[in-house]
Design a protein around this motif. Structure first.
Motif, PDB file in Angstrom:
ATOM      1  N   LYS A 164       0.829  -1.199   0.000  1.00  0.00           N
ATOM      2  CA  LYS A 164       0.000   0.000   0.000  1.00  0.00           C
ATOM      3  C   LYS A 164       0.867   1.254   0.000  1.00  0.00           C
ATOM      4  CE  LYS A 164      -3.681  -2.309   2.592  1.00  0.00           C
ATOM      5  NZ  LYS A 164      -4.455  -2.686   1.443  1.00  0.00           N
ATOM      6  N   SER A 165       0.304   2.322  -0.520  1.00  0.00           N
ATOM      7  CA  SER A 165       0.998   3.599  -0.591  1.00  0.00           C
ATOM      8  C   SER A 165       1.229   4.145   0.812  1.00  0.00           C
ATOM      9  CB  SER A 165       0.156   4.589  -1.398  1.00  0.00           C
ATOM     10  OG  SER A 165       0.589   5.900  -1.166  1.00  0.00           O
ATOM     11  N   ARG A 166       2.503   4.528   1.116  1.00  0.00           N
ATOM     12  CA  ARG A 166       2.814   5.109   2.422  1.00  0.00           C
ATOM     13  C   ARG A 166       2.014   6.398   2.632  1.00  0.00           C
ATOM     14  NH1 ARG A 166       6.808   4.609   6.039  1.00  0.00           N
ATOM     15  NH2 ARG A 166       7.929   3.159   4.676  1.00  0.00           N
ATOM     16  N   GLU A 167       1.904   7.198   1.557  1.00  0.00           N
ATOM     17  CA  GLU A 167       1.167   8.456   1.672  1.00  0.00           C
ATOM     18  C   GLU A 167      -0.286   8.215   2.021  1.00  0.00           C
ATOM     19  OE1 GLU A 167       3.130   7.656  -0.776  1.00  0.00           O
ATOM     20  OE2 GLU A 167       4.792   9.091  -0.585  1.00  0.00           O
ATOM     21  N   ARG A 168      -0.895   7.145   1.434  1.00  0.00           N
ATOM     22  CA  ARG A 168      -2.291   6.859   1.709  1.00  0.00           C
ATOM     23  C   ARG A 168      -2.476   6.383   3.143  1.00  0.00           C
ATOM     24  NH1 ARG A 168      -6.342   3.266  -2.172  1.00  0.00           N
ATOM     25  NH2 ARG A 168      -8.270   3.699  -0.996  1.00  0.00           N
TER      26      ARG A 168
END
Length: 326
Positions: free
Chosen positions: A281-285
């Motif tokens: 998963k995206s770290r930013e998300r």
């Protein structure tokens, strides 16, 4: 503009009463502050009256702005007479009035003392030159209207309610650009409240006040400042218009909160798909989800205002019964 408040904040320990309160006061404004108990209404009045920025922010008054402030529990000089207490202040006219009242009392107590009589005559001439008689006459009229008739009575002999009315007379009589009142109608009957209402409506200058008397608020105020959840909301209009505008704001906030919860549920489902899947998963998300979770936790239900009606005021008739039988 006579005074501006910019990003004013005030806390007690870890508890924040209000933050980033910003508004201006113009000549002719009659601003009522409203909010549930414990939101910091009296603290905000005190900060503005003293020019103190609390925990942050800035209060800027026009250079010539004179402020008079009535707190809920005003200080008093126990040794001062009623008139001396009313004439507390730093202006030359008030100082002259205090000297005249003292001289008049001494001359009345010792009418054969020629030095005292000469001093009284000298001060009377100064009163003529300073046009101070009108202020003295107005002070006595206001005190009489507020139920205080013995102008030479020591403040120490008065009850708490009487001392509050003397303090109110003082701030009403002393000239000011901004009048700040904290619960001015407490311990008043309907007739006196009606008199005060008319006086404030006719008064020049600005008014900033807190009152739990709904009808007094409704008839006097032309701008309403609400403290809610530590935030400040300013409305143009009285209490009745405030209720309408607040409901519109709360409906908008409720809709925004529901949208936030919907997004949170969607993101929660996404982030709950398993530890193995989370590695991709995206770290930013993920960081955004953590922020979103905190925002949802911060959503709280609004408190309820406590405003009384005219029926709760003091009056001469407490109980009236007719045709009782046993």
């Amino acid at each position: 503009m006579i005074l501006s408040v910019e990003k004013l904040s005030h806390s007690y320990g870890v508890r924040t009463l209000f933050k980033d309160v910003t508004f201006n006061i113009e000549m002719g404004d009659k601003i009522g502050i409203i909010g549930v108990n414990g939101t910091g209404k009296s603290t905000l009045l005190r900060d503005i009256a003293r020019g103190e920025a609390g925990d942050g922010g800035r209060i800027t008054a026009n250079g010539s702005c004179v402020i008079e402030y009535l707190p809920q529990n005003p200080d008093h000089d126990p040794q001062a007479t009623v008139l001396e207490q009313v004439f507390q202040g730093d202006s030359p006219q008030l100082e002259l009035l205090r000297r005249y009242e003292r001289a008049a009392a001494l001359a009345a107590a010792d009418p054969e003392n020629s030095a005292l009589q000469s001093r009284l005559l000298e001060l009377q001439q100064q009163m003529d030159s300073a046009y101070a008689w009108q202020l003295e006459s107005e002070a006595k009229a206001v005190l009489d209207q507020l139920g205080i008739s013995d102008f030479n009575q020591p403040m120490a002999e008065l009850s708490g309610g009487q001392r509050k009315r003397v303090a109110l007379a003082g701030v009403l009589v002393r000239p000011s650009d901004l009048l700040i009142l904290d619960e001015p109608t407490n311990h008043m009957d309907n007739e006196t409240v009606a008199w005060l209402e008319q006086l404030l409506l006719k008064r020049k200058g600005a008014l900033l006040m807190v009152t739990h008397d709904r009808y007094f608020f409704d008839r006097v105020v032309n701008r309403t400042l609400e403290l809610d959840g530590g935030q400040c909301y300013l409305y143009t209009g009285n209490y009745s218009l405030f209720l309408q505008k607040r409901e519109e704001r709360r409906q908008s906030e409720a809709a925004a909160a529901q949208r936030l919860r919907n997004v949170y549920r969607r993101e929660l489902a996404w982030i709950s798909r398993g530890a193995e899947a989370r590695r991709t998963k995206s770290r930013e998300r993920i960081e955004r989800f953590n922020e979103l979770e905190q925002e949802v936790k911060n959503i709280s239900a609004p408190g309820e205002l406590e405003m009384s009606s005219a029926g709760s005021r003091l009056g001469k008739t407490v109980v009236e019964c007719e045709h009782l039988g046993l």
